[in-house]
Design a protein around this motif. Sequence first.
Motif: not given
Length: 234
Positions: A9, A11, A24, A35, A37, A82
Amino acid sequence: MNSQIQGKRALVTGGNKGIGFAICQGLLQAGFEVIIAARSLDKAKAAIQKLPANASVRAVELDVTDDNSIHRAAEQLSQDGLDVLVNNAGVYPDQGVNILNVSRSILQQAMSTNTFGPIHVTQAFLPLLQKAKLARVINVSSGYGELGGLSADVPSYCLSKLALNGATIMLAEALQSQGIAFYAMCPGWVKTDMGGENAPRSPEQGADTAIWLATEASPDLSGKFFRDRQEISY
């Protein structure tokens, strides 16, 4: 897709556009759950609409200048580990100013977003990073943050990225015993809202080193500064 990455995972702050969105995309292609953000949930969700319908991606609201927003996002994701945190969100508020006339408010805006933001995001998400094996944190910095790249005509951005590079060194040292690698990278001059239309590099080119640091770079390189997958001097 790398089978060793599948199920991991990542972010990305400021992941809804520009270099962040390209990071991303690259992490998704590598096999991460990503994720996105952004300062507003609507912006993060709008970015997701530009990705394939089956993409393993989530949205979270996270304003890096607001500690309450940071902690709400960390709490929202607290049940998960994470593996990668990319501190990408940034501002460039130096239009029409130089070091002789830049206001305190502009300096504060740049430092709050570009320096204090990544520090506080890292602090808040540290419990999630500690759940992962060989977690990595990547600070998106700039050549303007190199000692040899400082410009009197870009005062707040240069100083904030110089301080971010210093924070990278200190965070890498503080997290070494926990097996969390910390890097800084310069994407180059990229064609984004910040970089402008005259920039020679695409967001994908700007994102490449961050994706490499997230997927392939040795943890032994923690604390170093990179451009085009090569170490550069602070």
